[in-house]
Design a protein around this motif. Structure first.
Motif, PDB file in Angstrom:
ATOM      1  N   MET A 104      49.471 104.728  25.584  1.00 37.23           N
ATOM      2  CA  MET A 104      49.661 103.276  25.686  1.00 37.23           C
ATOM      3  C   MET A 104      48.415 102.621  25.112  1.00 37.23           C
ATOM      4  SD  MET A 104      50.876 103.622  29.618  1.00 37.23           S
ATOM      5  CE  MET A 104      50.855 101.923  30.139  1.00 37.23           C
ATOM      6  N   PRO A 105      48.566 101.469  24.418  1.00 38.94           N
ATOM      7  CA  PRO A 105      47.366 100.855  23.831  1.00 38.94           C
ATOM      8  C   PRO A 105      46.342 100.500  24.911  1.00 38.94           C
ATOM      9  CG  PRO A 105      49.382  99.697  23.152  1.00 38.94           C
ATOM     10  CD  PRO A 105      49.772 100.671  24.224  1.00 38.94           C
ATOM     11  N   GLY A 106      45.189 101.147  24.846  1.00 41.35           N
ATOM     12  CA  GLY A 106      44.152 100.887  25.846  1.00 41.35           C
ATOM     13  C   GLY A 106      44.549 101.367  27.235  1.00 41.35           C
ATOM     14  N   GLY A 107      45.646 102.112  27.318  1.00 38.85           N
ATOM     15  CA  GLY A 107      46.075 102.666  28.601  1.00 38.85           C
ATOM     16  C   GLY A 107      46.823 101.697  29.496  1.00 38.85           C
ATOM     17  N   VAL A 108      47.121 100.507  28.982  1.00 37.81           N
ATOM     18  CA  VAL A 108      47.704  99.472  29.850  1.00 37.81           C
ATOM     19  C   VAL A 108      48.848  98.727  29.158  1.00 37.81           C
ATOM     20  CG1 VAL A 108      45.600  99.034  31.191  1.00 37.81           C
ATOM     21  CG2 VAL A 108      45.975  97.796  29.046  1.00 37.81           C
ATOM     22  N   ASN A 109      49.598  97.990  29.948  1.00 38.41           N
ATOM     23  CA  ASN A 109      50.665  97.149  29.415  1.00 38.41           C
ATOM     24  C   ASN A 109      50.289  95.667  29.368  1.00 38.41           C
ATOM     25  OD1 ASN A 109      52.896  98.771  28.526  1.00 38.41           O
ATOM     26  ND2 ASN A 109      53.018  99.506  30.629  1.00 38.41           N
ATOM     27  N   SER A 110      49.070  95.345  29.742  1.00 40.99           N
ATOM     28  CA  SER A 110      48.568  93.978  29.591  1.00 40.99           C
ATOM     29  C   SER A 110      47.042  94.083  29.594  1.00 40.99           C
ATOM     30  CB  SER A 110      49.082  93.101  30.743  1.00 40.99           C
ATOM     31  OG  SER A 110      48.962  91.730  30.442  1.00 40.99           O
ATOM     32  N   PRO A 111      46.385  93.483  28.605  1.00 39.49           N
ATOM     33  CA  PRO A 111      44.964  93.790  28.367  1.00 39.49           C
ATOM     34  C   PRO A 111      44.033  93.561  29.556  1.00 39.49           C
ATOM     35  CG  PRO A 111      45.866  92.441  26.583  1.00 39.49           C
ATOM     36  CD  PRO A 111      46.936  92.550  27.614  1.00 39.49           C
ATOM     37  N   ALA A 112      44.272  92.521  30.351  1.00 41.59           N
ATOM     38  CA  ALA A 112      43.354  92.200  31.444  1.00 41.59           C
ATOM     39  C   ALA A 112      43.242  93.337  32.461  1.00 41.59           C
ATOM     40  CB  ALA A 112      43.800  90.915  32.145  1.00 41.59           C
ATOM     41  N   ARG A 113      44.222  94.217  32.459  1.00 40.55           N
ATOM     42  CA  ARG A 113      44.205  95.313  33.442  1.00 40.55           C
ATOM     43  C   ARG A 113      43.225  96.416  33.094  1.00 40.55           C
ATOM     44  NH1 ARG A 113      50.802  95.951  33.728  1.00 40.55           N
ATOM     45  NH2 ARG A 113      51.183  93.745  34.142  1.00 40.55           N
ATOM     46  N   ALA A 114      42.711  96.420  31.863  1.00 33.54           N
ATOM     47  CA  ALA A 114      41.911  97.560  31.400  1.00 33.54           C
ATOM     48  C   ALA A 114      40.434  97.458  31.773  1.00 33.54           C
ATOM     49  CB  ALA A 114      42.060  97.719  29.893  1.00 33.54           C
ATOM     50  N   TRP A 115      40.052  96.398  32.483  1.00 32.97           N
ATOM     51  CA  TRP A 115      38.659  96.209  32.917  1.00 32.97           C
ATOM     52  C   TRP A 115      37.713  96.113  31.724  1.00 32.97           C
ATOM     53  CZ3 TRP A 115      37.056  99.239  37.989  1.00 32.97           C
ATOM     54  CH2 TRP A 115      37.993  98.952  38.997  1.00 32.97           C
ATOM     55  N   GLY A 116      38.226  95.686  30.590  1.00 31.90           N
ATOM     56  CA  GLY A 116      37.407  95.635  29.374  1.00 31.90           C
ATOM     57  C   GLY A 116      36.167  94.789  29.530  1.00 31.90           C
ATOM     58  N   SER A 117      36.268  93.676  30.265  1.00 34.53           N
ATOM     59  CA  SER A 117      35.107  92.796  30.313  1.00 34.53           C
ATOM     60  C   SER A 117      34.144  93.125  31.446  1.00 34.53           C
ATOM     61  CB  SER A 117      35.539  91.324  30.363  1.00 34.53           C
ATOM     62  OG  SER A 117      36.177  91.048  31.570  1.00 34.53           O
ATOM     63  N   PRO A 174      39.400  89.781  40.412  1.00 33.03           N
ATOM     64  CA  PRO A 174      39.839  89.841  39.024  1.00 33.03           C
ATOM     65  C   PRO A 174      38.766  90.486  38.155  1.00 33.03           C
ATOM     66  CG  PRO A 174      39.415  87.565  39.692  1.00 33.03           C
ATOM     67  CD  PRO A 174      39.358  88.399  40.920  1.00 33.03           C
ATOM     68  N   PRO A 175      39.164  91.417  37.292  1.00 32.58           N
ATOM     69  CA  PRO A 175      38.184  92.126  36.460  1.00 32.58           C
ATOM     70  C   PRO A 175      37.716  91.297  35.272  1.00 32.58           C
ATOM     71  CG  PRO A 175      40.373  92.998  36.072  1.00 32.58           C
ATOM     72  CD  PRO A 175      40.520  91.966  37.144  1.00 32.58           C
ATOM     73  N   SER A 176      37.434  90.041  35.489  1.00 29.95           N
ATOM     74  CA  SER A 176      36.897  89.156  34.449  1.00 29.95           C
ATOM     75  C   SER A 176      36.362  87.887  35.098  1.00 29.95           C
ATOM     76  CB  SER A 176      37.987  88.782  33.453  1.00 29.95           C
ATOM     77  OG  SER A 176      37.585  87.646  32.698  1.00 29.95           O
ATOM     78  N   GLN A 177      35.247  87.385  34.562  1.00 24.11           N
ATOM     79  CA  GLN A 177      34.675  86.132  35.050  1.00 24.11           C
ATOM     80  C   GLN A 177      35.617  84.943  34.797  1.00 24.11           C
ATOM     81  OE1 GLN A 177      30.959  84.610  36.243  1.00 24.11           O
ATOM     82  NE2 GLN A 177      32.951  83.893  36.896  1.00 24.11           N
TER      83      GLN A 177
END
Ligand SMILES: *Cc1c(COP(=O)(O)O)cnc(C)c1O
Length: 426
Positions: free
Chosen positions: A17-30, A395-398
Motif C-alpha cells: 500500500m502506498p506508504g502503508g496506509v489508505n490515507s496519508p495522515a495515518r502514516a505519522w509522516g509529520s 493527532p499525529p500532526s500539529q
C-alpha cells in the motif's frame, strides 16, 4: 509499551500500500516513527495490535463523537444490515435521515447524501458553478475540503492569487480557477472578488477551521463573508464536515448565526460509516439531477446501514444537555492542558471549540495559516510520541484537531493531564 506487531504490520503494509496506509495522515509522516495499528475500540479507548490501551483524541478524525462502538449506533447498523446492505433504490431511512438534518441545520431545506466529505465539497462546487454560471472559487489558505482537484490548492502567500496546486497531478486548469485568501482576513477576500468581477461562483470556508489545527473565526469574519458574497452575487459555502453536529446540532452556522447558501457535511453524519452530504435552499437544490441539469450520483449514496447509524447518532446528539456536557469536558481538558503547559514553562496557544481543540507549540495567537505555520512542529512531534508512550493518542500532526467525544470521562481527562505533565516535565 511494545509495538512489535504494529511495526511488523507497517513494514508489510508499506510493500503493498502506498506508504502503508489508505490515507496519508495515518502514516505519522509529520511526527516520525511507525504508526500503531489498531485492533479495536470502545468508548474513549482504543487498543493497538500489541494490546496497548490508549485514550483516543482522534476519534476517527471526528465521526466518533459518541465514542467508539456506541451500542445504540451499532445496534441500529446491525439491524439495518440484516435487512440488506444496499439496494440502489430509495428507502424510508433516507427520508428519516434527511428530515433530521433539515430540522437541525438552518441553511438546509433540501439535502443530497453522498459517501464522503470530499464528494460533498466537490458536488457543492459543481452546484455553485451550475447555479451562478461562473467558474472561479475562493478558498482559504490552510482550509482543507477533501481531495477534489479544484480544492487541492493552497499556495503560499506570495503565490496566493495564482492558484498553484499543492498536489501533483492536479489539472492546471482546475487549479487556475481556484483563488486563495487568508483566513480571518476579509480584505483578502474583497480584493479577489473585486479583481475577478462577475467570475467567482462561490467562497468555500470552514466556519471553524479544523485543518490547520483549530482556528476560530474572528468577530465579524463570517458575517463579512456573508455580506461580501451577497454583494458580489456569489454563493457562500460552509464546509461543516468537522463543525457540523460537533459544536452544536445545527453546526457552526447555528452558533454564529450566519447562514450560508450551501452546507457540506460529513464525518459525524454517518455515525462512523462513510457518508457525506450537501444541502441548500429548495431553490438552489432544484439545480440537482433529476430535478435540474447538474448531474451528481452515487451507487452507495444514502446507504441504508450508514443512514441507520446516522439517524441513531443524530438522535443521541439531540438529547438535552449533550452539547453543554461536551463543552464542559472540552473546557476541563483545555484549561487543564493550559495550566500544565504554564507550570512547565512551555509556551503554548490552545484554541478550542465545543468538542475540538489544538495545542499549538507557539507563543503567538493562531488565527490563520501563517500563524499556524509559525509553531514549533518538532516540539509537537516529541510531545506526540511521549503522549503515546503515556497512553494518550493525539493527532499525529500539529495541524490537526484533538477530537473530544461525549464519553470522555473525568478520569480520562485526569489521566491525559498527568500524561501531559510527564511528557513536558518528565
Ligand atoms: C475531512 C474533511 C473533508 C473531507 O472528508 P472525507 O470524508 O475525508 O472525504 C472535507 N472538509 C473538511 C473540513 C474536512 O475536515
Amino acid at each position: 509499551m511494545s509495538r512489535v506487531r504494529s511495526e511488523q504490520l507497517f513494514s508489510d503494509a508499506k510493500l503493498i500500500m502506498p506508504g502503508g496506509v489508505n490515507s496519508p495522515a495515518r502514516a505519522w509522516g509529520s511526527v516520525g516513527g511507525s504508526p500503531i495499528f489498531l485492533e479495536k475500540a470502545a468508548g474513549s479507548s482504543i487498543w493497538d495490535v500489541d494490546g496497548n490501551e490508549l485514550v483516543d483524541y482522534v476519534c476517527s478524525w471526528g465521526p466518533m463523537i459518541l465514542g467508539h462502538a456506541n451500542p445504540v449506533v451499532i445496534d441500529a447498523a446491525i439491524d439495518a444490515a440484516r435487512s440488506g446492505t444496499s439496494f440502489g433504490a430509495p428507502t424510508e431511512l433516507e427520508v428519516e435521515m434527511s428530515r433530521r438534518v433539515v430540522d437541525a441545520v438552518p441553511s438546509i431545506e433540501v439535502i443530497r447524501f453522498v459517501s464522503s466529505g470530499t464528494e460533498a465539497t466537490m458536488s457543492a462546487l459543481r452546484l455553485a458553478r451550475a447555479k451562478t454560471g461562473r467558474n472561479k472559487i475562493i478558498k482559504f489558505r490552510g482550509g482543507y475540503h477533501g481531495h477534489e482537484d479544484a480544492l487541492l490548492v493552497e499556495a503560499g502567500s506570495g503565490l496566493a492569487n495564482q492558484g498553484i496546486a499543492s498536489s501533483s497531478g492536479v489539472h492546471p486548469g482546475y487549479a487556475a480557477s481556484t483563488l486563495v485568501s487568508e483566513y480571518n482576513d476579509l480584505e483578502s477576500v474583497k480584493g479577489l472578488l473585486e479583481s475577478n468581477p462577475g467570475e467567482v461562483a462561490a467562497v468555500i470556508v470552514e466556519p471553524i477551521a479544523g485543518n490547520m489545527g483549530v482556528v476560530l473565526p474572528v468577530d465579524g469574519f463570517l458575517e463579512g463573508l456573508r455580506s461580501l458574497t451577497r454583494e458580489h452575487q456569489c454563493l457562500l459555502i460552509f464546509d461543516e464536515v468537522i463543525s457540523g453536529f460537533r459544536v452544536a446540532l445545527g453546526g457552526a452556522q447555528s452558533t454564529f448565526g450566519v447562514t450560508p447558501d450551501i452546507t457540506c457535511l460529513g464525518k459525524i453524519i454517518g455515525g462512523g460509516f462513510p457518508v457525506g452530504a450537501y444541502g441548500a435552499s429548495a431553490e438552489i437544490m432544484s439545480e440537482v439531477a433529476p430535478l435540474g441539469p447538474m448531474y451528481q450520483a452515487g451507487t452507495l449514496s444514502g446507504n441504508p446501514v450508514a443512514m441507520a447509524a446516522g439517524i441513531a447518532t443524530l438522535d443521541e446528539l439531540g438529547k438535552p444537555g449533550v452539547y453543554q456536557d461536551l463543552q464542559i469536558a472540552t473546557d476541563k481538558l483545555a484549561n487543564g492542558v493550559t495550566n500544565v503547559f504554564a507550570k512547565a514553562g512551555v509556551p503554548a496557544v490552545i484554541n478550542r471549540a465545543c468538542g475540538l481543540m489544538t495545542v499549538f507549540f507557539s507563543n503567538i495567537q493562531v488565527t490563520n495559516m501563517e500563524t499556524a505555520s509559525a509553531t514549533d512542529r518538532e516540539a509537537y512531534g516529541v510531545f506526540f510520541h511521549k503522549m503515546v508512550d503515556n497512553g494518550v493518542y493525539l493527532p499525529p500532526s500539529q495541524y490537526e484537531a484533538w477530537f473530544i467525544s461525549t464519553v470522555h470521562t473525568e478520569r480520562n481527562i485526569k489521566l491525559t493531564l498527568e500524561a501531559v505533565e510527564r511528557s513536558l516535565i518528565g
